[in-house]
Design a protein around this motif. Structure first.
Motif, short mmCIF file in Angstrom:
data_model
loop_
_atom_site.label_atom_id
_atom_site.label_comp_id
_atom_site.label_asym_id
_atom_site.label_seq_id
_atom_site.Cartn_x
_atom_site.Cartn_y
_atom_site.Cartn_z
N ALA A 336 0.83 -1.21 0.00
CA ALA A 336 0.00 0.00 0.00
C ALA A 336 0.86 1.26 0.00
O ALA A 336 0.44 2.30 -0.52
N VAL A 337 2.07 1.17 0.56
CA VAL A 337 2.97 2.31 0.58
C VAL A 337 3.62 2.51 -0.78
O VAL A 337 3.68 3.62 -1.30
N THR A 338 4.15 1.42 -1.36
CA THR A 338 4.83 1.59 -2.65
C THR A 338 3.85 1.99 -3.74
O THR A 338 4.23 2.65 -4.71
N GLU A 339 2.58 1.60 -3.60
CA GLU A 339 1.59 2.04 -4.58
C GLU A 339 1.49 3.56 -4.58
O GLU A 339 1.27 4.18 -5.63
N GLN A 346 7.74 0.82 -11.06
CA GLN A 346 8.42 0.24 -9.90
C GLN A 346 7.46 -0.60 -9.07
O GLN A 346 7.81 -1.69 -8.61
N HIS A 347 6.25 -0.09 -8.88
CA HIS A 347 5.27 -0.84 -8.09
C HIS A 347 4.93 -2.16 -8.76
O HIS A 347 4.80 -3.20 -8.09
N ARG A 348 4.82 -2.16 -10.09
CA ARG A 348 4.54 -3.40 -10.82
C ARG A 348 5.67 -4.40 -10.62
O ARG A 348 5.43 -5.60 -10.36
N LEU A 349 6.91 -3.94 -10.68
CA LEU A 349 8.05 -4.84 -10.50
C LEU A 349 8.12 -5.37 -9.07
O LEU A 349 8.46 -6.54 -8.84
N GLY A 374 -0.81 9.09 2.65
CA GLY A 374 -1.57 8.34 1.66
C GLY A 374 -2.03 6.98 2.12
O GLY A 374 -2.78 6.31 1.38
N VAL A 375 -1.63 6.54 3.28
CA VAL A 375 -2.03 5.23 3.81
C VAL A 375 -2.69 5.47 5.17
O VAL A 375 -2.02 5.83 6.13
N LEU A 381 -4.86 -1.22 5.48
CA LEU A 381 -4.76 -2.68 5.51
C LEU A 381 -5.72 -3.31 4.51
O LEU A 381 -5.39 -4.31 3.87
N HIS A 382 -6.91 -2.74 4.36
CA HIS A 382 -7.82 -3.25 3.34
C HIS A 382 -7.17 -3.19 1.96
O HIS A 382 -7.26 -4.15 1.18
N ARG A 383 -6.53 -2.07 1.65
CA ARG A 383 -5.86 -1.96 0.36
C ARG A 383 -4.71 -2.94 0.26
O ARG A 383 -4.47 -3.54 -0.81
N GLU A 384 -3.99 -3.14 1.34
CA GLU A 384 -2.88 -4.10 1.34
C GLU A 384 -3.39 -5.50 1.01
O GLU A 384 -2.77 -6.23 0.22
N LEU A 385 -4.52 -5.89 1.57
CA LEU A 385 -5.08 -7.21 1.30
C LEU A 385 -5.47 -7.35 -0.16
O LEU A 385 -5.27 -8.40 -0.78
N GLU A 386 -6.04 -6.29 -0.73
CA GLU A 386 -6.39 -6.33 -2.15
C GLU A 386 -5.14 -6.52 -3.01
O GLU A 386 -5.13 -7.32 -3.96
N LEU A 387 -4.08 -5.80 -2.69
CA LEU A 387 -2.84 -5.90 -3.47
C LEU A 387 -2.18 -7.26 -3.29
O LEU A 387 -1.62 -7.82 -4.25
N LEU A 388 -2.21 -7.80 -2.08
CA LEU A 388 -1.65 -9.14 -1.86
C LEU A 388 -2.41 -10.18 -2.67
O LEU A 388 -1.82 -11.07 -3.29
#
Length: 456
Positions: A336-339, A346-349, A374-375, A381-388
């Motif tokens: 969520a931070v690197t996004e 970079q975030h994609r990599l 921004g976090v 954490l919800h966004r982190e779960l989506e990204l994971l």
């Protein structure tokens, strides 16, 4: 948060914008709230806005009936299931048709999903919430200090409202954060369970001293220069009146093209880890580059925080990837931070590297790094779960990363799963997050030790 991708080189002076932020964050290390409490009205407002428990501890038998319950560490869905809670502890998981105890208080959750409360393994409760481009000014200081004097009520409330019932704070003033932990434990404040590392171990030329201007003696950092000083500092934190739950080190050399930082010398880092292990404490490491990672692993750390643009964008070195998998070291990637902070490429990599770690059998857990700009608490954490989930873990793997997997990192079998004998920290959702991870945002209710702390 890591500002090693900034644009200021050491010795070249600060921009006005970064200087303002440093002065602001330096002020956060001193809780001067007492000066804001003059007068009965101010004291009354302080006491009235502490965000305290509205209910007494749960007593007797509570029956949560009719839900689809995600049972056990693997979150196995069981339809039309009843969860019995007695004095804050799960005491039964039965089929919906089974008779209930005659004295049970019943809550009908038909049409809902009941799962364990979420665990965020990386937060900073002393950080104010702000957007990425916001630049706090000196006029904001009284408001922020007043928040800290009340032990961050907006953060505690936001976490619970998003179903986060446990957090691990990885860098705050030691006296302040351990006092908050005690008040939460004793029922004086409402909020999630709190585990804390207290101050960060770093160097005078390291993060967050250079990046945020945090000063020695602030209670937020430890700056040992020798192995003997390192061992003494760990011993003090591990054996004091309010001992820490773990130790965090910052092994970060920054970026030679932007902002250079001094990592902890190898012999000092090894002494920190060895002394912590001697007291039964785990050590997690903030790292940035491949060299930082190699040094942290060589010192014997137990966990890793972040995947960043200065790390392994071009691929994992085989020996480091093998070490992570064979040693079963949990990685909290904070996507969520690197996004927010990294470029889209970079975030994609970074997400590709995470998928590779997952495919290799690496252990991935969930943490948001809230409240870096921004976090936000809970939402991060919800966004982190989506990204994971989108990075190869799937919905089930992402949810385990914030429940049973996170509890394992904390070294506890008390939380993280709906099982008999565990605390009734529970999240009621309006739909099934296993079929759609975004449904984790559909919070209908939250229980903390069997008390209903959020009602949607």
């Amino acid at each position: 948060m890591d500002e090693a991708n900034g644009t200021t080189k050491r010795g070249s002076g600060n921009s006005g914008r970064k200087g303002t932020r440093r002065r602001f964050l330096r002020g956060l290390t001193v809780v001067g709230g007492v000066g804001l409490l003059g007068g009965a009205g101010a004291v009354g407002h302080y006491l009235g806005t502490l965000y305290r428990p509205r209910e007494e501890p749960q007593r007797g038998v509570l029956a949560l009936t009719g839900a689809t319950v995600l049972v056990g560490e693997d979150l196995e869905p069981r339809q039309d299931t009843t969860v019995l809670v007695t004095d804050g502890v799960i005491t039964g998981i039965t089929d919906g048709g089974d008779p209930l105890p005659s004295d049970a208080r019943t809550v009908d959750l038909a049409g809902h999903t009941l799962m364990p409360g979420l665990i965020d393994l990386h937060v900073h409760l002393g950080f104010p919430q702000q957007e990425p481009d916001d630049e706090p000014g000196l006029t904001d200081m009284p408001r922020v200090v007043y928040q800290m004097a009340r032990y961050a009520p907006s953060a505690r409330r936001a976490l619970l409202e998003h179903g986060v019932t446990t957090v691990r704070d990885l860098g705050s003033d030691h006296a302040w954060i351990t006092q908050m932990r005690r008040m939460l434990r004793d029922g004086e404040l409402e909020g999630p369970r709190l585990y804390t590392a207290g101050p960060l171990f770093t160097t005078p030329g390291g993060h967050p001293v250079v990046t945020f201007g945090v000063e020695a003696g602030s209670g937020t950092v430890e700056l040992p220069s020798t192995p003997e000083e390192a061992r003494a500092a760990v011993r003090r934190l591990a054996t004091g009146d309010e001992p820490v739950d773990l130790v965090k080190v910052v092994q970060e050399r920054g970026d030679a093209g932007h902002l250079e930082l001094d990592p902890i010398p190898a012999e000092v880092l090894t002494a920190v880890v060895a002394e912590a292990h001697g007291h039964g404490l785990t050590v997690t490491a903030h790292w940035g580059s491949e060299a930082d990672l190699a040094e942290a692993l060589a010192a014997g750390v137990d966990g890793l925080e972040h995947l960043e643009a200065r790390g392994v964008l071009d691929g994992w070195p085989e020996e480091l990837l093998t070490a992570l998998v064979e040693r079963d070291i949990p990685v909290t990637p904070t996507l969520a931070v690197t996004e927010v902070a990294a470029s889209p490429e970079q975030h994609r990599l970074i997400r590709e590297r995470l998928a590779e770690l997952h495919s290799a059998g690496g252990r991935i857990v969930a943490g948001s790094d809230a409240a870096v700009p921004g976090v936000r608490f809970g939402d991060g954490l919800h966004r982190e779960l989506e990204l994971l989930a989108e990075s190869g873990l799937g919905a089930d793997g992402a949810l385990r990363a914030a429940t049973s997997g996170a509890a394992r990192v904390l070294g506890t079998a008390r939380i993280g799963a709906i099982e008999v004998g565990r605390a009734a920290d529970l999240l009621v959702l309006g739909a099934d997050p296993l079929t759609d991870i975004t449904r984790v945002r559909d919070v209908v209710g939250v229980y903390r030790d069997g008390r209903e702390v959020v009602r949607g």
